[in-house]
Design an enzyme around this catalytic site. Sequence first.
Site, PDB file in Angstrom:
ATOM      1  N   SER A   1       4.685   2.421   7.858  1.00 25.94           N
ATOM      2  CA  SER A   1       4.331   1.260   7.049  1.00 25.94           C
ATOM      3  C   SER A   1       5.505   0.792   6.203  1.00 25.94           C
ATOM      4  CB  SER A   1       3.158   1.599   6.127  1.00 25.94           C
ATOM      5  OG  SER A   1       1.978   1.787   6.862  1.00 25.94           O
TER       6      SER A   1
ATOM      7  N   HIS B   1       0.817  -1.218   0.000  1.00 29.24           N
ATOM      8  CA  HIS B   1       0.000   0.000   0.000  1.00 29.24           C
ATOM      9  C   HIS B   1       0.850   1.267   0.000  1.00 29.24           C
ATOM     10  CE1 HIS B   1       0.384  -0.169   4.532  1.00 29.24           C
ATOM     11  NE2 HIS B   1       0.436   1.135   4.373  1.00 29.24           N
TER      12      HIS B   1
ATOM     13  N   ASP C   1       0.078  -7.505   1.311  1.00 31.61           N
ATOM     14  CA  ASP C   1       0.578  -6.154   1.549  1.00 31.61           C
ATOM     15  C   ASP C   1       2.107  -6.078   1.593  1.00 31.61           C
ATOM     16  OD1 ASP C   1       0.251  -3.440   1.837  1.00 31.61           O
ATOM     17  OD2 ASP C   1       0.013  -3.506   4.013  1.00 31.61           O
TER      18      ASP C   1
END
Length: 311
Positions: free
Chosen positions: A125, A19, A49
Amino acid sequence: GAGSGVILTTDGYIVTNYHVIDGVTDITVFFSDGKSYDATLVGGEEENDIAVLKIEQGGLRPVVLGDSDAINVGENVYAIGNPLGELTFTFTGGYVSSKDRAVTMSDGTVINMIQTDTAINSGNSGGPLFDKYGQVVGIVSAKLSSSGSSSEASVEGLGFAIPINDVKDMVTSIMENGYVTGKPYMGVQVTSVPDYAQHYGVSAGAYVESVAEGSCAQKAGLKADDIIIAIDDTAIDSSTALTAALSSSYKAGDTAKLTVLRGSEKLELTITFDEKNEQTEAANQPQPQQESNQQAQQQPSRGWPFGGFLW
């Protein structure tokens, strides 16, 4: 447009979250010494992911991968990341709060996660979650910032990382092939049977909106308007349940038994999965099942207007 990453090899392979790079055209990697390098996307795996980048630079110092199965609740863990895209190279610490958390992402995908109270924010992230030995046991992926049951309740200390054992083989496959090899592919578009339909006696399951021409699903006899309620011994009550079952238990080439409802009839179909890759997805774009007028009158298409999953 900012995230974090983990250096995997001395010659410039880097892992991050899917993402973080999804939809971008230009990727730049920044290091703590102030140097920056243009990066290319080697490949990614949206359902888990993860993504792998490559920079043309040698002599890098890679991380050491640990064993995410060996960590225990209560052990110290640490994260290094880029919170808010501004506070670069921030180090935070905390504990393993829980293991094997099934976390539902915003697109409905369910991912197995390590839960931690280590401070994690937007921009973390794709960064590493280290154990007490400095080995990477997870890839930081998400945090819960508010309660889904209340617009006013806020939460703290609920961060999540993908266990490294779950994805390291996928990462290797992306590095070697550009995609994750061996993923099962059915060639169907499915959605969940909505609650209101279940109130009228329609079984919960994965409703087949369309079947791709030439796919393994078509070869197995699956048709549009079928409802998949089980795969082998695993009950299927939604499209996400089908996705989770395929991801966790099957590989391309495996054979499985599908339990299917077709109108009032219950069928058992045998399917041997194709491999999910660019070729099969391009060749097997699902098209609505063509039926005769008589068949259409006997079993009208339900056509529930909900987004589905491609498998």
